[in-house]
Scaffold this motif. Structure first.
Motif, PDB file in Angstrom:
ATOM      1  N   ARG A 172      24.204  14.473  11.773  1.00 23.05           N
ATOM      2  CA  ARG A 172      24.504  15.776  11.156  1.00 23.05           C
ATOM      3  C   ARG A 172      25.457  15.638   9.968  1.00 23.05           C
ATOM      4  O   ARG A 172      25.291  16.288   8.958  1.00 23.05           O
ATOM      5  CB  ARG A 172      25.101  16.717  12.213  1.00 23.05           C
ATOM      6  CG  ARG A 172      24.066  17.239  13.194  1.00 23.05           C
ATOM      7  CD  ARG A 172      23.055  18.133  12.481  1.00 23.05           C
ATOM      8  NE  ARG A 172      21.968  18.556  13.320  1.00 23.05           N
ATOM      9  CZ  ARG A 172      22.024  19.605  14.149  1.00 23.05           C
ATOM     10  NH1 ARG A 172      23.138  20.294  14.270  1.00 23.05           N
ATOM     11  NH2 ARG A 172      20.982  19.936  14.851  1.00 23.05           N
ATOM     12  N   ARG A 173      26.489  14.830  10.106  1.00 28.15           N
ATOM     13  CA  ARG A 173      27.429  14.603   8.991  1.00 28.15           C
ATOM     14  C   ARG A 173      27.800  13.115   8.983  1.00 28.15           C
ATOM     15  O   ARG A 173      27.890  12.486  10.049  1.00 28.15           O
ATOM     16  CB  ARG A 173      28.731  15.381   9.179  1.00 28.15           C
ATOM     17  CG  ARG A 173      28.622  16.881   9.143  1.00 28.15           C
ATOM     18  CD  ARG A 173      28.360  17.439   7.744  1.00 28.15           C
ATOM     19  NE  ARG A 173      28.464  18.891   7.753  1.00 28.15           N
ATOM     20  CZ  ARG A 173      27.572  19.723   8.296  1.00 28.15           C
ATOM     21  NH1 ARG A 173      26.486  19.233   8.872  1.00 28.15           N
ATOM     22  NH2 ARG A 173      27.760  21.030   8.252  1.00 28.15           N
ATOM     23  N   CYS A 233      30.620  10.478   6.663  1.00 29.52           N
ATOM     24  CA  CYS A 233      31.566  10.312   5.558  1.00 29.52           C
ATOM     25  C   CYS A 233      31.362   8.944   4.913  1.00 29.52           C
ATOM     26  O   CYS A 233      30.937   7.988   5.561  1.00 29.52           O
ATOM     27  CB  CYS A 233      33.007  10.398   6.064  1.00 29.52           C
ATOM     28  SG  CYS A 233      33.501  12.059   6.543  1.00 29.52           S
ATOM     29  N   TRP A 266      30.546   9.142  11.378  1.00 26.08           N
ATOM     30  CA  TRP A 266      29.438  10.091  11.497  1.00 26.08           C
ATOM     31  C   TRP A 266      29.582  10.944  12.752  1.00 26.08           C
ATOM     32  O   TRP A 266      30.370  10.641  13.650  1.00 26.08           O
ATOM     33  CB  TRP A 266      28.110   9.327  11.540  1.00 26.08           C
ATOM     34  CG  TRP A 266      27.928   8.566  12.827  1.00 26.08           C
ATOM     35  CD1 TRP A 266      28.509   7.377  13.158  1.00 26.08           C
ATOM     36  CD2 TRP A 266      27.187   8.972  13.976  1.00 26.08           C
ATOM     37  NE1 TRP A 266      28.152   7.011  14.436  1.00 26.08           N
ATOM     38  CE2 TRP A 266      27.339   7.981  14.956  1.00 26.08           C
ATOM     39  CE3 TRP A 266      26.375  10.094  14.274  1.00 26.08           C
ATOM     40  CZ2 TRP A 266      26.734   8.050  16.218  1.00 26.08           C
ATOM     41  CZ3 TRP A 266      25.778  10.169  15.534  1.00 26.08           C
ATOM     42  CH2 TRP A 266      25.966   9.141  16.482  1.00 26.08           C
ATOM     43  N   GLU A 322      31.666  18.265  11.052  1.00 24.40           N
ATOM     44  CA  GLU A 322      32.476  17.769   9.946  1.00 24.40           C
ATOM     45  C   GLU A 322      33.727  17.053  10.478  1.00 24.40           C
ATOM     46  O   GLU A 322      34.063  15.944  10.055  1.00 24.40           O
ATOM     47  CB  GLU A 322      32.871  18.945   9.047  1.00 24.40           C
ATOM     48  CG  GLU A 322      33.399  18.540   7.726  1.00 24.40           C
ATOM     49  CD  GLU A 322      33.351  19.692   6.710  1.00 24.40           C
ATOM     50  OE1 GLU A 322      32.265  19.969   6.176  1.00 24.40           O
ATOM     51  OE2 GLU A 322      34.410  20.290   6.463  1.00 24.40           O
ATOM     52  N   ALA A 375      32.901  13.695  12.070  1.00 22.54           N
ATOM     53  CA  ALA A 375      32.649  12.596  11.127  1.00 22.54           C
ATOM     54  C   ALA A 375      33.946  12.010  10.574  1.00 22.54           C
ATOM     55  O   ALA A 375      33.946  10.933   9.992  1.00 22.54           O
ATOM     56  CB  ALA A 375      31.751  13.081   9.986  1.00 22.54           C
ATOM     57  N   SER A 422      40.137  18.097   8.338  1.00 24.38           N
ATOM     58  CA  SER A 422      39.268  18.671   7.291  1.00 24.38           C
ATOM     59  C   SER A 422      39.903  18.721   5.905  1.00 24.38           C
ATOM     60  O   SER A 422      39.182  18.587   4.905  1.00 24.38           O
ATOM     61  CB  SER A 422      38.825  20.086   7.674  1.00 24.38           C
ATOM     62  OG  SER A 422      38.328  20.086   8.964  1.00 24.38           O
ATOM     63  N   ARG A 476      31.474  17.578  -0.852  1.00 22.48           N
ATOM     64  CA  ARG A 476      30.385  17.733   0.129  1.00 22.48           C
ATOM     65  C   ARG A 476      29.050  17.579  -0.601  1.00 22.48           C
ATOM     66  O   ARG A 476      28.828  18.234  -1.621  1.00 22.48           O
ATOM     67  CB  ARG A 476      30.468  19.100   0.811  1.00 22.48           C
ATOM     68  CG  ARG A 476      31.676  19.263   1.696  1.00 22.48           C
ATOM     69  CD  ARG A 476      31.746  20.671   2.307  1.00 22.48           C
ATOM     70  NE  ARG A 476      32.827  20.762   3.271  1.00 22.48           N
ATOM     71  CZ  ARG A 476      34.110  20.993   2.960  1.00 22.48           C
ATOM     72  NH1 ARG A 476      34.467  21.142   1.699  1.00 22.48           N
ATOM     73  NH2 ARG A 476      35.029  21.057   3.907  1.00 22.48           N
ATOM     74  N   ILE A 479      31.749  13.693   2.094  1.00 22.99           N
ATOM     75  CA  ILE A 479      30.985  13.870   3.321  1.00 22.99           C
ATOM     76  C   ILE A 479      29.550  14.254   2.985  1.00 22.99           C
ATOM     77  O   ILE A 479      29.310  15.023   2.043  1.00 22.99           O
ATOM     78  CB  ILE A 479      31.677  14.890   4.256  1.00 22.99           C
ATOM     79  CG1 ILE A 479      31.064  14.862   5.661  1.00 22.99           C
ATOM     80  CG2 ILE A 479      31.674  16.298   3.677  1.00 22.99           C
ATOM     81  CD1 ILE A 479      31.933  15.506   6.723  1.00 22.99           C
ATOM     82  N   ASP A 489      25.916  15.860   4.206  1.00 17.49           N
ATOM     83  CA  ASP A 489      25.388  16.875   5.129  1.00 17.49           C
ATOM     84  C   ASP A 489      23.904  16.619   5.322  1.00 17.49           C
ATOM     85  O   ASP A 489      23.155  16.538   4.346  1.00 17.49           O
ATOM     86  CB  ASP A 489      25.646  18.256   4.499  1.00 17.49           C
ATOM     87  CG  ASP A 489      25.260  19.389   5.436  1.00 17.49           C
ATOM     88  OD1 ASP A 489      24.474  19.158   6.372  1.00 17.49           O
ATOM     89  OD2 ASP A 489      25.741  20.505   5.199  1.00 17.49           O
ATOM     90  N   GLU A 527      21.911  18.589   7.315  1.00 20.03           N
ATOM     91  CA  GLU A 527      21.231  19.767   7.876  1.00 20.03           C
ATOM     92  C   GLU A 527      20.415  20.505   6.824  1.00 20.03           C
ATOM     93  O   GLU A 527      20.616  20.356   5.648  1.00 20.03           O
ATOM     94  CB  GLU A 527      22.257  20.685   8.529  1.00 20.03           C
ATOM     95  CG  GLU A 527      22.781  20.060   9.818  1.00 20.03           C
ATOM     96  CD  GLU A 527      23.747  20.968  10.567  1.00 20.03           C
ATOM     97  OE1 GLU A 527      23.293  21.948  11.159  1.00 20.03           O
ATOM     98  OE2 GLU A 527      24.943  20.671  10.561  1.00 20.03           O
TER      99      GLU A 527
END
Ligand code: ZN
Ligand code: ZN
Length: 347
Positions: free
Chosen positions: A32-33, A35, A66, A145, A148, A313, A319, A343, A345, A347
């Motif tokens: 999903r995420r 870095c 991740w 997030e 990751a 975060s 992103r 990071i 993404d 999705e």
């Protein structure tokens, strides 16, 4: 599945690969995420001793920071089920050798790194295969997030443990990258009395202050020895954690550490130390510890994150959709001092 395959330095292509086949004990995770780490950038650019020494096997898939969702489980997997949110260690142990069987995963002789040296295929892909023993549940309260961002925090905490930071200690942290910044926060968490953070970029040093550094030292403008002379009794500190990879800062650390103190080294260097002050190390009872294994720290770090005591975060400075991974690398390399963590993404 789509995977970002690195065929050699600067030769990154998104290609179609078969979804990994599961063996017994394996878990298939939908990413999903993820870095991008400084090590990833170094391998990508080829500007890295591990690439020059031939220890990076191309082609390979990077990605060791991740989070994702369990898509399927192999036979014998009992702790995870499809739909679970997960994160992993970045060393993939064999699970069969005597060290693995007694729980010393860090001493596994057959261990492979996720997405770096002699890589187990990493998470810059739609799916990643991870053995159950190397996987952790991501608590419900934490986003993908945040998940990751777990890995650099586990490395930072390994440095705190290796350096034996206790309440009241004075601590000098070299390097204001993500690991140095998180180390400042964790040093504060365990009760260090005065935390110094060195770096060369004002933006990152300010972020370090937000995370708990008491005094920041911009080494382009002032010397570490001047600041310590002003801010400590004898110009020395109890613990030093070296995350910068600057050989001169490591060399200098032997002059700045108190008798009986510990220097923990989390970075990699292109060169050996020109001089190792071995008599000083012996006479002054100094400990020097290398830190590459972070496998013991995932559970406490996840607890700190889950309880709101470690919020990572604010380290994210860019992103990108997975398909724009090359832009993320470019931004990280050229974007200047405000770039801390990129990071991706999925999705
Ligand atoms: Zn990393
Ligand atoms: Zn093993």
């Amino acid at each position: 599945m789509k995977a970002a395959r690195l065929f050699g330095p600067k030769d990154l292509r998104i290609v179609d690969l078969p979804i990994p086949q599961l063996g017994a004990g394996d878990v298939l995770c939908k990413v999903r995420r993820a870095c991008i780490c400084g090590t990833d950038l170094a391998i990508f650019s080829g500007n890295c001793s591990f690439v020059r020494s031939g220890e990076v096997d191309f082609p390979m898939t990077q990605g060791h920071e991740w989070s994702g969702v369990v898509a399927a489980t192999g036979s014998g997997v009992t702790r995870f089920h499809p739909g679970d949110h997960v994160v992993s260690t970045n060393g993939i142990s064999c699970g069969k050798c005597p060290e693995c069987l007694v729980g010393n995963l860090a001493r596994c002789k057959n261990s492979r790194s996720l997405g770096t040296v002699h890589a187990w295929d990493g998470a810059f892909a739609e799916y990643v295969r991870i053995p159950e023993r190397n996987l952790f549940l991501l608590p419900d309260k934490l986003s993908f997030e945040e998940g990751a961002l777990l890995e650099p925090a586990t490395v930072a905490y390994s440095g705190i443990l290796a350096a034996n930071v206790h309440a009241g200690d004075t601590v000098l942290i070299h390097g204001s990258g993500p690991i140095g910044i998180i180390t400042a926060k964790l040093a504060k968490t365990v009760g260090a009395s005065k935390i110094f953070l060195t770096g060369r970029k004002a933006y990152k040093l300010n972020k370090g202050k937000e995370f708990g550094a008491d005094i920041t030292i911009n080494t382009t403008a002032e010397s570490v020895s001047d600041v310590l002379a002003r801010e400590t009794i004898d110009g020395k500190v109890d613990r030093i954690i070296e995350t910068s990879g600057a050989i001169e800062l490591l060399q200098d650390s032997f002059l700045r550490i108190s008798g009986g103190g510990t220097i923990a080294v989390l970075a990699f260097y292109e060169h050996p130390l020109p001089e190792l002050a071995i008599d000083q190390i012996v006479f002054r009872n100094i400990s020097l510890k290398g830190v590459a294994d972070a496998s013991r720290t995932h559970i406490p770090i996840l607890r700190l994150m889950e309880t709101g005591n470690l919020c990572l975060s604010p380290l994210i400075s860019g992103r990108y959709g997975f398909e724009n991974i090359l832009d993320a690398y470019r931004d990280m390399a050229d974007g200047g001092e405000t770039r801390i963590k990129m990071i991706l993404d999925f999705e």
